[in-house]
Design a protein around this motif. Structure first.
Motif, PDB file in Angstrom:
ATOM      1  N   VAL A  60      24.304  55.953  14.389  1.00 58.40           N
ATOM      2  CA  VAL A  60      24.334  54.889  15.391  1.00 58.40           C
ATOM      3  C   VAL A  60      25.133  53.718  14.818  1.00 58.40           C
ATOM      4  CG1 VAL A  60      22.983  53.316  16.820  1.00 58.40           C
ATOM      5  CG2 VAL A  60      22.081  55.599  16.275  1.00 58.40           C
ATOM      6  N   GLN A 237      29.277  60.433  25.631  1.00 57.26           N
ATOM      7  CA  GLN A 237      29.665  59.238  26.372  1.00 57.26           C
ATOM      8  C   GLN A 237      28.531  58.754  27.267  1.00 57.26           C
ATOM      9  OE1 GLN A 237      32.506  57.304  26.112  1.00 57.26           O
ATOM     10  NE2 GLN A 237      31.196  55.992  27.369  1.00 57.26           N
ATOM     11  N   ASN A 240      25.954  57.193  25.114  1.00 58.59           N
ATOM     12  CA  ASN A 240      26.365  55.861  24.650  1.00 58.59           C
ATOM     13  C   ASN A 240      26.080  54.803  25.706  1.00 58.59           C
ATOM     14  OD1 ASN A 240      27.241  56.661  22.128  1.00 58.59           O
ATOM     15  ND2 ASN A 240      29.381  56.874  22.731  1.00 58.59           N
ATOM     16  N   ASP A 241      26.374  55.109  26.960  1.00 59.40           N
ATOM     17  CA  ASP A 241      26.100  54.154  28.042  1.00 59.40           C
ATOM     18  C   ASP A 241      24.606  53.863  28.143  1.00 59.40           C
ATOM     19  OD1 ASP A 241      28.811  54.173  28.581  1.00 59.40           O
ATOM     20  OD2 ASP A 241      28.650  55.669  30.189  1.00 59.40           O
ATOM     21  N   SER A 244      23.527  51.695  25.100  1.00 59.05           N
ATOM     22  CA  SER A 244      23.911  50.285  25.213  1.00 59.05           C
ATOM     23  C   SER A 244      22.999  49.550  26.180  1.00 59.05           C
ATOM     24  CB  SER A 244      25.365  50.178  25.676  1.00 59.05           C
ATOM     25  OG  SER A 244      26.232  50.674  24.691  1.00 59.05           O
ATOM     26  N   LYS A 257      26.471  46.134  21.327  1.00 55.26           N
ATOM     27  CA  LYS A 257      26.741  47.395  21.992  1.00 55.26           C
ATOM     28  C   LYS A 257      26.630  48.521  20.994  1.00 55.26           C
ATOM     29  CE  LYS A 257      30.213  49.890  24.707  1.00 55.26           C
ATOM     30  NZ  LYS A 257      31.562  49.848  25.295  1.00 55.26           N
ATOM     31  N   PHE A 259      26.739  52.544  19.893  1.00 54.79           N
ATOM     32  CA  PHE A 259      27.448  53.778  20.233  1.00 54.79           C
ATOM     33  C   PHE A 259      27.273  54.773  19.096  1.00 54.79           C
ATOM     34  CE2 PHE A 259      30.443  51.362  17.747  1.00 54.79           C
ATOM     35  CZ  PHE A 259      31.195  52.293  17.047  1.00 54.79           C
ATOM     36  N   LEU A 260      27.522  56.031  19.386  1.00 54.96           N
ATOM     37  CA  LEU A 260      27.374  57.086  18.389  1.00 54.96           C
ATOM     38  C   LEU A 260      28.720  57.458  17.795  1.00 54.96           C
ATOM     39  CD1 LEU A 260      24.806  59.594  19.952  1.00 54.96           C
ATOM     40  CD2 LEU A 260      24.378  57.546  18.581  1.00 54.96           C
ATOM     41  N   LYS A 261      28.688  57.763  16.515  1.00 54.70           N
ATOM     42  CA  LYS A 261      29.884  58.255  15.833  1.00 54.70           C
ATOM     43  C   LYS A 261      29.487  59.498  15.046  1.00 54.70           C
ATOM     44  CE  LYS A 261      33.518  56.863  12.623  1.00 54.70           C
ATOM     45  NZ  LYS A 261      34.065  55.764  11.814  1.00 54.70           N
TER      46      LYS A 261
END
Length: 787
Positions: A60, A237, A240-241, A244, A257, A259-261
């Motif tokens: 995260v 995706q 991620n939305d 957030s 915000k 997001f995942l990597k």
């Protein structure tokens, strides 16, 4: 048929020994470089890719918007994993860990001598999320007990001299003034070399929550690391939305915000600029891949040039073959067979070079590479041989097989032996790449020298540091006072962490209607630390016991004051992280990060719960002072070894990647020039042979040796001059972009390009002159008699 092709090829290579030797030297060197770089690239690309959950494993990350732009980091709230596991059905498993850099040297003991190990606090599912195989213990339960500890095999051997029968045994460890006893619940094999995180033991995160009396507030900035395993089929995706939106409802209005990597991408793609992914170590992977390709192309160009230059010697052979019925296709296959055979022999020589050079290459790159025979390696090497053989032999094969047999047999060769423009073009290309390499070496060398000599804004010389342990944390004032009294000690103090690196924190500040959050680097220091590090004050004062307790005071650097926009800050009180603090001083900017970065905002706060002692020692008595410190420390803190480091070594370590690039660039540039010169030497030899009759006539008519040398050298010098004209702007553009990655860097001076140009001209003259002088001093009678 194949046997016949190879037999003829072998005879031809043996007959033309100079041609064969020059090509073998060039090709084997180029192939050795290619194999070495391929091994390095494969190792780099394998980092963190060994986990069983690799395709579904994510970290995260967070974008935090502030006045200076978007800051991206992997720092998350401490209990985010619990919230996500409970509220997000897409999450299969989730764990939180402390950052790997937090606890690099934790003292552990079984009641006898202390040993040190790097440690992590991690959530219960850590060994299910990550693949670090256990040799004893159950990966589903080893971290369930907050009083448990999981050891690596190596650490278990150091503590118990065994890895068997140690489950349930006690291990004592210490963090600052916290001392705990944990029972061994498992032993894991250890972290492989291609893991970006290296640690020796894991403690349950529940133990850390207890020690820190941790809050469950998700508005905290961390800085902890959160990892997730998503269920298969989950849209990243869409998740991620959702992530957030979840964070926005728990961030108290802060612009954050999540997001995942992909966890496997962190190592190679770790850099972000204003919220956008901007490379990382992948840049070096691409750079050295290009270098390998270019060096191999330079070696192949040698083969092409030497083959086409020798075309005259094989014209009659081709004519006769065609006359008796040989098709062009069979002739092409014949030449490709010669090329492939030569490349195969060159590959065998290259492998011997790789085995010989690998220890030195590992030392430079910091790797543990080896040439292990496996299917993948064999297929890769065969692929390189095939591609190189076709690349090197393709043009000569099509060129030599295209002559008309009637014209060849009638002796009309003068108009047939073309390719001079092609050869000259290839020579220009070779030397263009060589010039770019040389310019790069000079620029990188100068930039590294500049970094090493640049003043960081604090005094890092003659400063040693060591971790606090044993009884030192509980008696810091007395300990520091005793250290300062040791002869040769100039000053001593303590702080949390180290000067270099360290996490930033988003701190909220308020003053006269201004209300903003800025990422600051916190420096939690004891009295005297600013003086020990030699940090200059622009205005105001440092912390001092002479003014009473300074715990409610704060010091900023110039960058922080500029970011906040406060005029005449000394003496003013601001609201900082929910508390009123008076600004008592402004420190001059200094580089607490590498020179890749501009100086960022920071603040100093007085803190007595420190982890590191810094000691400034007299340069004239360095060894004697360190010996006295060691003697004092071992008597003051029995059972704990005096392990220290020099601060300037840490500063230099920030640029290990650049230093490795500099060293490897020197070698690669040298090899590129060497291969180019080998080709130039061969071409000069064949040119001299081709012009033997002309040289004889010129000498009979009175030409001097210098005139003959100039005759043979000028076409090669012309090609090198064209290469210089092409390479200079190209190399300037490349190095300009490389230097742009540093906040402070050297100028691209004209002298760099002048030195490169002079070197290339001298190398060309030296290489060509050997053959030219031999041709010039030869007896003209023999040349003309042979005709």
């Amino acid at each position: 048929m194949l046997k016949n092709y190879l037999t003829i090829a072998w005879r031809h290579l043996l007959k033309n020994r100079q041609f064969t030797i020059l090509n073998l030297l060039g090709l084997s060197t180029g192939l050795a470089v290619t194999v070495l770089i391929w091994l390095w690239v494969q190792d780099e690309r394998s980092v963190d890719r060994f986990h069983e959950n690799d395709q579904q494993l994510f970290q995260v990350m967070e974008h935090r918007t502030n006045s200076s732009g978007i800051n991206t980091s992997g720092e998350t709230p401490p209990l985010l994993d619990e919230y996500l596991a409970a509220n997000m059905p897409e999450v299969k498993q989730a764990v939180t860990t402390t950052p790997p850099t937090w606890f690099p040297r934790v003292p552990l003991t079984t009641g006898k001598d202390n040993v040190h190990g790097a440690g992590l606090f991690a959530g219960k599912d850590y060994f299910q999320v990550f693949t670090y195989p256990l040799v004893s213990g159950d990966k589903q339960t080893v971290l369930n007990d907050r009083n448990g500890i999981v050891l690596s095999e190596k650490l278990a051997m150091r503590l118990f001299h065994s890895t068997e029968g140690i489950i349930g045994k006690a291990v004592y460890w210490q963090l600052d003034q916290t001392r705990r006893t944990s029972m061994v619940t498992g032993v894991f094999k250890g972290t492989p070399a291609n893991s970006s995180i290296q640690f020796d033991f894991v403690l349950p995160f529940d133990a850390f929550k207890t020690i820190m009396n941790m809050s469950s507030d998700l508005s905290s900035g961390g800085p902890f690391h959160t990892y997730l395993v998503l269920k298969e089929g989950t849209s990243v995706q869409a998740f991620n939305d959702k992530l957030s939106a979840f964070m926005k409802s728990h961030s108290n209005g802060n612009a954050r915000k999540l997001f995942l990597k992909s966890y496997g991408d962190n190592y190679l793609y770790g850099n972000y600029e204003n919220g956008v992914q901007a490379g990382g170590r992948i840049s070096y992977v691409r750079l050295f891949s290009l270098i390998a390709i270019f060096i191999l192309i330079i070696a192949c160009i040698n083969f092409m040039n030497l083959s086409t230059a020798k075309a005259a010697g094989r014209m009659k052979e081709m004519g006769i073959r065609k006359t008796i019925g040989a098709g062009r296709g069979s002739l092409i296959l014949q030449y490709l067979a010669e090329s492939l055979l030569l490349v195969f022999v060159a590959m065998l020589l290259a492998l011997l070079l790789v085995v010989a050079l690998l220890p030195a290459f590992n030392q430079v790159t910091g790797k543990e590479l080896s040439v292990g025979i496996n299917t993948r390696l064999i297929l890769t090497l065969l692929g390189i041989v095939l591609i190189t053989g076709c690349l090197a032999g393709g043009y000569p094969a099509f060129y030599l097989s295209g002559f008309k047999p009637v014209a060849v047999l009638k002796g009309k060769l003068n108009n047939l032996i073309g390719g001079q423009w092609a050869r000259k073009g290839l020579v220009v290309f070779q030397f263009t790449l060589s010039v770019v390499f040389i310019v790069a070496v000079l620029v990188v060398y100068r930039q590294i020298a500049f970094i090493q000599s640049h003043k960081a804004g604090y005094d890092k010389e003659q400063v040693i540091y060591f971790d606090v342990e044993g009884k030192v944390p509980g008696a810091m004032p007395a300990f520091l006072a005793a250290v300062r009294n040791i002869p040769g000690v100039v000053n001593a103090s303590s702080m949390v962490g180290n000067v270099l690196g360290g996490p930033t924190s988003g701190n909220r500040w308020q003053y006269e209607g201004a209300d903003a959050t800025i990422p600051f680097r916190p420096f939690m220091v004891n009295y005297g630390m600013i003086e020990t590090l030699g940090i200059d004050m622009k205005e105001g004062r440092s912390f001092s016991a002479d003014y009473g307790m300074d715990t409610a005071k704060i010091i900023f650097n110039e960058a922080a004051i500029a970011a906040m926009g406060i005029k005449d800050p000394v003496g003013k009180t601001i609201r900082f992280d929910g508390a009123d603090r008076q600004i008592i001083g402004v420190a001059k900017n200094f580089h607490f990060q590498s020179l890749h970065e501009e100086v960022k905002p920071l603040f100093f706060k007085l803190d007595f719960m420190n982890t590191t002692v810094m000691v400034k020692i007299d340069q004239a008595a360095e060894k004697a002072t360190i010996d006295k410190l060691r003697s004092f420390y071992t008597s003051y803190n029995p059972g704990f070894p005096f392990d220290y480091k020099f601060l300037d070594e840490d500063y230099q370590a920030q640029y290990n990647a650049e230093k490795r690039v500099a060293i490897l660039s020197q070698y690669f540039a040298g090899l590129a020039v060497l291969i180019s010169c080998l080709g130039l030497f061969g071409l000069a030899s064949f040119t001299a042979e081709k012009k033997r009759k002309e040289i004889g006539i010129r000498k009979v008519l009175g030409a001097t040796v210098s005139q003959v040398v100039l005759l043979l050298s000028k076409e090669f010098l012309r090609a090198v001059m064209i290469a210089l004209c092409m390479a200079m702007p190209l190399s300037w553009w490349i190095m300009h972009h490389w230097l742009a990655g540093f906040a402070l860097h050297i100028p691209l001076g004209v002298d760099i390009f002048l030195i490169t140009g002079i070197c290339m001209i001298l190398l060309t003259i030296t290489t060509v002159s050997f053959q030219a002088v031999n041709a010039a001093i030869a007896n003209p009678v023999k040349s003309l008699d042979a005709e």
